[in-house]
Every structure is written in C-alpha cells, then in structure tokens.
Enzyme design. Structure first.
Site, PDB file in Angstrom:
ATOM      1  N   GLY A  69      -5.257  -8.669  16.188  1.00  0.00           N
ATOM      2  CA  GLY A  69      -4.346  -8.071  17.280  1.00  0.00           C
ATOM      3  C   GLY A  69      -5.139  -7.927  18.523  1.00  0.00           C
ATOM      4  O   GLY A  69      -6.511  -7.936  18.513  1.00  0.00           O
ATOM      5  N   GLY A 118      -5.232  -9.157  11.987  1.00  0.00           N
ATOM      6  CA  GLY A 118      -3.631  -9.566  12.362  1.00  0.00           C
ATOM      7  C   GLY A 118      -3.382 -10.839  12.045  1.00  0.00           C
ATOM      8  O   GLY A 118      -2.000 -11.061  11.872  1.00  0.00           O
ATOM      9  N   GLU A 141     -12.428  -5.272  10.176  1.00  0.00           N
ATOM     10  CA  GLU A 141     -11.985  -3.996  11.087  1.00  0.00           C
ATOM     11  C   GLU A 141     -13.181  -2.854  10.935  1.00  0.00           C
ATOM     12  O   GLU A 141     -13.121  -2.055  11.698  1.00  0.00           O
ATOM     13  CB  GLU A 141     -10.657  -3.548  10.423  1.00  0.00           C
ATOM     14  CG  GLU A 141      -9.333  -4.328  10.868  1.00  0.00           C
ATOM     15  CD  GLU A 141      -9.233  -5.417   9.842  1.00  0.00           C
ATOM     16  OE1 GLU A 141      -9.898  -5.746   9.249  1.00  0.00           O
ATOM     17  OE2 GLU A 141      -8.331  -6.153  10.590  1.00  0.00           O
ATOM     18  N   ASP A 149      -5.627  -3.415   7.673  1.00  0.00           N
ATOM     19  CA  ASP A 149      -3.959  -3.082   8.127  1.00  0.00           C
ATOM     20  C   ASP A 149      -3.306  -4.162   8.008  1.00  0.00           C
ATOM     21  O   ASP A 149      -3.539  -5.045   7.021  1.00  0.00           O
ATOM     22  CB  ASP A 149      -3.856  -2.590   9.413  1.00  0.00           C
ATOM     23  CG  ASP A 149      -4.268  -3.500  10.501  1.00  0.00           C
ATOM     24  OD1 ASP A 149      -5.009  -4.437  10.170  1.00  0.00           O
ATOM     25  OD2 ASP A 149      -4.298  -3.139  11.735  1.00  0.00           O
TER      26      ASP A 149
HETATM   27  C1  QUE Z   1     -12.709  -6.694  14.129  1.00  0.00           C
HETATM   28  C2  QUE Z   1     -11.526  -6.969  14.746  1.00  0.00           C
HETATM   29  C3  QUE Z   1     -10.932  -7.587  15.684  1.00  0.00           C
HETATM   30  C4  QUE Z   1     -12.129  -8.493  16.417  1.00  0.00           C
HETATM   31  C5  QUE Z   1     -13.424  -8.318  15.900  1.00  0.00           C
HETATM   32  C6  QUE Z   1     -13.633  -7.212  15.012  1.00  0.00           C
HETATM   33  C7  QUE Z   1      -9.809  -7.987  16.144  1.00  0.00           C
HETATM   34  C8  QUE Z   1      -9.600  -8.787  17.152  1.00  0.00           C
HETATM   35  C9  QUE Z   1     -10.763  -9.468  17.737  1.00  0.00           C
HETATM   36  C10 QUE Z   1     -10.736 -10.379  18.801  1.00  0.00           C
HETATM   37  C11 QUE Z   1     -11.586 -11.488  18.819  1.00  0.00           C
HETATM   38  C12 QUE Z   1     -11.711 -12.380  20.010  1.00  0.00           C
HETATM   39  C13 QUE Z   1     -10.743 -11.985  21.016  1.00  0.00           C
HETATM   40  C14 QUE Z   1      -9.706 -10.940  20.947  1.00  0.00           C
HETATM   41  C15 QUE Z   1      -9.759 -10.183  19.919  1.00  0.00           C
HETATM   42  O1  QUE Z   1     -12.014  -9.317  17.186  1.00  0.00           O
HETATM   43  O2  QUE Z   1      -8.902  -7.486  15.430  1.00  0.00           O
HETATM   44  O3  QUE Z   1      -8.820 -10.802  21.965  1.00  0.00           O
HETATM   45  O4  QUE Z   1     -10.803 -13.027  22.191  1.00  0.00           O
HETATM   46  O5  QUE Z   1      -8.319  -9.282  17.573  1.00  0.00           O
HETATM   47  O6  QUE Z   1     -15.251  -7.053  14.467  1.00  0.00           O
HETATM   48  O7  QUE Z   1     -10.488  -5.961  13.932  1.00  0.00           O
END
Ligand code: QUE
Length: 344
Positions: A69, A118, A141, A149
């Site tokens: 997400g 997600g 998470e 989730d």
């Molecule tokens: C735990 C997470 C997420 C995460 C890293 C975690 C997560 C998520 C992202 C993410 C990674 C790269 C991106 C971005 C989001 O990293 O849910 O916009 O460019 O979306 O340790 O839950």
C-alpha cells in the site's frame, strides 16, 4: 492526477480477458486510493459481464508486481490527524480484497518482481497466482509496525506448519519457487515464457496456465523447515525468541536478530492476530484487521516511526516505543483488539 497523466491502474478488454496493469513503476506499483477505486470499478464492471471470462493482473515497469500500500501517504494522513483518510484507504482496500476473493471467475496474477503486503492482497484471495524466477514475495509489515493485513491474517495461519507466522514476524523474502512451496503462489513459469502465457490467457482462458507451468526449484527455506515449525509455533513472541536462542544455529541466531529489529508491539500484535485468524473466516479476519488498523495507524507511534525509518529517511534506525520485547505489556496488546462493531 493531471489530465495528461497515465492512469495508475490501466484496465483494458483483451480477447476474453479483462486486463489490469498496476502502473506506478517508480513506486514499485504501490497501491494508492485512486488505484484501489479503479480496482473496485473493474470488479463491478466485469463480475457479471459474460464476455469477460477471466482477469489478468500484472505490474508495470519490469521490477515489481506491487510493493504494497502507499504507506507514505497513510503516514502523512495519520500524522495530520486525518482519521477519515486512513479509514477510506484501508476500508476501500479491504473491500477490493473481498471483491477479488468473491470474484466468480479466475483472477490470474502474473508476479514477475516485488510482491509485498497489499500486493499479496490483490493476488492471494483468488487464482491462479503465477510467479517467475524474478518474483520476491514478502509480508514485511513488522518493519513498519503494521501487521499482516489485506486478509493475510486468514491466509498465513493456513500455510503449512508455522511458515505463515515465520513470514509475518520476520518479513522473510521468498523467491518465486519458495512462494509456490509455501502455498502463496500456485504455479512457477519462467519469465521468458510470460509473454506467450499472457497471449494464451487472453485468447483461451485460465486453463492455458497448465501448459506453461514447470516444477519450481527446491525451496530455499527447505533446510530450515523443521526449525521454523519448532520455533515459530510457540504461543508468544518471547517464547519464539527463547526457542530460536535454544536452537544454537547460525540460522536461528540470524532470525532472532531480525526479530529484535522489528517493532516489539507489532510483533506481539501480529502473532495475536494470526492466532485469532486461524479460527475466523476471511470476512471476520478483514473486519478484525480494519478495526486494528484504526488503533495501530492513528494511535500508536511506532507506525509513523517505522515508515519514517524504512521509506522516508531510510536510516534503518527506528525508535520503537517500547523498545524491547520484554517491555511490551500483554494486556496493552489485548486492549488493541477492540471489539468489531458495525459503526467501527
Ligand atoms: C513494509 C511494508 C511496505 C514497505 C516496506 C516495508 C509497504 C510498501 C512499501 C513500498 C516500497 C517501495 C515504494 C513504496 C512503498 O514498502 O507496504 O511506495 O516505492 O508499500 O518494510 O509494509
């Protein structure tokens, strides 16, 4: 979004399929509220359309299926005290997870890169779920003080042995082959065959998958399966840590070290959630997760701190409250599981 920008979820009709392309490649296709609403529109349009015989879901850019997400935006909403924005994001995301779980036709996910959080939620509740040698699948998470989730509190306790708990607490990164052996993915197809598989899917339907799937290589976690089950089946996080310490292996020491970097509160919440999820159906798990999201995201400092340390400042030095697992009060964890009511 400006009028000239490309859609962040590109929905098309191709042959007998509806195709969905998650299209934020610079953010590893992490799901925004706009994308979630476009998923909901596609599900509503296609579920009773007899001309659409399957859905094919993929990620743009060649690096990711979907990284999760848009937790950066969720953090900003939480820090601004905008509970309504937090609520909209998760409640609409979970409605999409439900819509995929109850979608009456094959929902084919082509996972050829990063698939976390997600991203697992938009794939795992239906199938088939195809992975390649470039897939990287994880539930990370606890590093951002969230919890498993998007309905994974239903899925993870149903994986073999204690694999689901191990994945949820450590955030272990699975390869494509690993994720087939763990049961998160259903088929392994080499990346070079994906274009031909995709063409066959939109021409013939989901049965084409069988012709392209090959036996996955052995799981990387296979040598540790017995230790995973021994240690991660314990009833509490302190007992899991004690079991890992008692193993006396380099692998177990490494796992304990990983756990000690995660949010202590999040580890305890996540384990409690999976224990409850083992006894609940998917709808109840999603309702429990949504209620928990309100408390964890809006009212506990670790979530904003975790996203800051992993995704904003990228310093890898989160200051958790409390900082040590020994200082987590089990009663405080139980109190976070507020009863699920219709009003929320
Ligand atoms: C735990 C997470 C997420 C995460 C890293 C975690 C997560 C998520 C992202 C993410 C990674 C790269 C991106 C971005 C989001 O990293 O849910 O916009 O460019 O979306 O340790 O839950």
């Amino acid at each position: 979004m400006s009028e000239t920008a490309e859609p962040t979820l590109i929905a098309r009709r191709e042959g007998i399929a509806g195709t969905l392309l998650m299209n934020r490649p610079k953010a590893l296709n992490a799901l925004t509220l706009e994308m979630i609403r476009a998923f909901a529109d596609a599900i509503a349009a296609w579920k009773d359309d007899a001309a659409v015989r399957l859905v094919v879901l993929e990620g743009a850019g060649g690096r990711a299926f979907c990284a999760g997400g848009d937790v950066r935006a969720v953090r900003e909403a939480a820090l601004a005290g905008d509970r309504a924005a937090v609520e909209a994001f998760f409640s609409e995301e979970y409605a999409v997870n439900t819509g995929i779980a109850t979608f009456p036709k094959p929902w084919v996910s082509l996972i050829d890169g990063v698939c976390m959080g997600g991203g697992i939620g938009v794939a795992v509740h239906n199938g088939p779920r195809i992975v390649t040698e470039h897939a990287l699948v994880a539930m990370p998470e606890t590093a951002i003080a969230l919890f498993p989730d998007v309905g994974t509190s239903y899925v993870l306790p149903r994986l073999p042995g204690a694999i689901g708990t191990w994945l949820a607490l450590t955030g272990a990164r699975l390869t494509g082959a690993d994720s087939v052996h763990a049961g998160l993915a259903t088929h392994f197809v080499p990346r070079e065959r994906l274009p031909a598989l995709r063409a066959a899917l939109v021409a013939e339907g989901a049965d084409a998958v069988a012709r392209f799937a090959v036996a996955p290589p052995e799981a990387g976690f296979a040598p540790h399966r017995a230790a995973i089950d021994r240690c991660f089946s314990r009833a509490s996080v302190p007992e899991i840590l004690a079991a890992l310490d008692a193993e006396g292996t380099e692998w177990a020491a490494g796992q304990a070290k990983i756990l000690r970097r995660m949010s202590p509160t999040s580890l305890c919440v996540s384990l409690e959630l999976l224990q409850r999820g083992a006894r609940q159906d998917l709808a109840a798990c999603l309702a429990t997760e949504l209620a928990l999201t309100r408390v964890v995201v809006n009212d506990h400092p670790d979530f904003a701190e975790g996203v800051r340390s992993v995704l904003v400042d990228k310093d890898g030095a989160p200051k958790w409250q409390p900082a040590r697992i020994e200082d987590v009060d089990p009663a405080a964890i139980r109190a976070m599981f507020v009863p699920v009511t219709k009003e929320g």
